[in-house]
Design an enzyme around this catalytic site. Structure first.
Site, mmCIF file in Angstrom:
data_model
loop_
_atom_site.group_PDB
_atom_site.id
_atom_site.type_symbol
_atom_site.label_atom_id
_atom_site.label_comp_id
_atom_site.label_asym_id
_atom_site.label_seq_id
_atom_site.Cartn_x
_atom_site.Cartn_y
_atom_site.Cartn_z
ATOM 1 N N CYS A 131 48.581 83.508 23.513
ATOM 2 C CA CYS A 131 48.381 82.064 23.623
ATOM 3 C C CYS A 131 48.435 81.593 25.089
ATOM 4 O O CYS A 131 47.511 81.894 25.835
ATOM 5 C CB CYS A 131 49.386 81.353 22.729
ATOM 6 S SG CYS A 131 48.825 79.713 22.289
ATOM 7 N N HIS A 139 50.247 83.581 17.966
ATOM 8 C CA HIS A 139 51.585 84.151 18.185
ATOM 9 C C HIS A 139 51.960 85.072 17.033
ATOM 10 O O HIS A 139 52.302 84.584 15.966
ATOM 11 C CB HIS A 139 52.644 83.048 18.207
ATOM 12 C CG HIS A 139 52.474 82.059 19.290
ATOM 13 N ND1 HIS A 139 53.111 82.167 20.500
ATOM 14 C CD2 HIS A 139 51.758 80.925 19.349
ATOM 15 C CE1 HIS A 139 52.788 81.135 21.255
ATOM 16 N NE2 HIS A 139 51.966 80.370 20.589
ATOM 17 N N GLU A 150 54.564 87.130 17.417
ATOM 18 C CA GLU A 150 56.015 87.301 17.615
ATOM 19 C C GLU A 150 56.855 86.290 16.843
ATOM 20 O O GLU A 150 57.997 86.557 16.494
ATOM 21 C CB GLU A 150 56.350 87.243 19.119
ATOM 22 C CG GLU A 150 56.289 85.866 19.778
ATOM 23 C CD GLU A 150 54.862 85.348 20.011
ATOM 24 O OE1 GLU A 150 53.903 86.068 19.693
ATOM 25 O OE2 GLU A 150 54.734 84.217 20.506
HETATM 26 N N1 GLN Z 1 48.652 74.710 24.650
HETATM 27 C C1 GLN Z 1 49.381 75.651 25.442
HETATM 28 C C2 GLN Z 1 48.801 75.776 26.842
HETATM 29 O O1 GLN Z 1 47.760 75.294 27.122
HETATM 30 C C3 GLN Z 1 49.454 76.997 24.787
HETATM 31 C C4 GLN Z 1 50.174 76.860 23.489
HETATM 32 C C5 GLN Z 1 50.909 78.097 23.075
HETATM 33 O O2 GLN Z 1 51.191 79.008 23.856
HETATM 34 N N2 GLN Z 1 51.285 78.066 21.817
HETATM 35 O O3 GLN Z 1 49.415 76.393 27.652
#
Ligand code: GLN
Length: 185
Positions: free
Chosen positions: A78, A168, A170
């Site tokens: 992410c 994610h 994890e």
């Molecule tokens: N929206 C977050 C970003 O732009 C990422 C979200 C996440 O890691 N769950 O960094």
């Protein structure tokens, strides 16, 4: 084997738990010295803008890029995927080492978070992940392999020693991708 987790911000503890579950020794990495002692690195989810600010403040950008150039396996989830991408719409690249474009927060607001099972090339069984304000892949460069898609969009990708997922694993103790990372060592 020492599995580093970039511990500046985000859900690094959950990653450390998964790594410990599969027999690695998790090490929280916060500076160049810590980075030098690990065999691979997980970059967690969180907020990529905050993570970027801290990585710059702790002088970690060049050392991480150098280790990656020398072949250290890295898994970014992410926000971790965003900081590895070369192109970020609605943001600035940080490490900029993976030839992909991402659009931040493309999967909607926090309240629209969801879980999904995806089929990942090279991993037996389904991999479950949680999508939280996840980035969407906007383009994939040559040499980048799409390992999984969700509703027509790539969500797990690999390029040499780099592995990224827009979700994610994890957060629900899913270890398939972490195992895949360790297999690169
Ligand atoms: N929206 C977050 C970003 O732009 C990422 C979200 C996440 O890691 N769950 O960094």
């Amino acid at each position: 084997m020492k599995a580093g987790v970039l511990a500046l911000q985000g859900d690094f503890r959950e990653h450390a738990r998964v790594l410990a579950d599969i027999g690695a020794t998790p090490v929280e990495v916060r500076d160049a010295e810590g980075l030098a002692g690990v065999d691979c690195l997980v970059i967690p989810g969180g907020e990529s803008t905050t993570m970027a600010k801290l990585a710059r403040a702790y002088d970690l950008v060049a050392p991480v890029r150098e280790r990656i150039a020398r072949g250290m396996p890295v898994f970014g989830t992410c926000a971790g995927m965003i900081v590895l991408a070369r192109r970020v719409s609605g943001g600035e690249p940080l490490f900029g080492v993976m030839d992909i474009g991402v659009e931040r927060n493309a999967y909607g607001r926090q309240i629209d978070s969801f879980e999904a099972d995806v089929e990942v090339d090279g991993i037996e069984g389904l991999v479950r992940g949680v999508f939280i304000r996840a980035p969407r892949i906007t383009d994939v460069g040559q040499g980048v392999r799409v390992l999984a898609e969700h509703e027509g969009s790539p969500v797990v990708l690999e390029a040499g020693n780099l592995l990224v997922s827009s979700f994610h694993p994890e957060l629900i103790g899913e270890a398939g991708l972490h195992r895949y990372l360790l297999a690169k060592l």
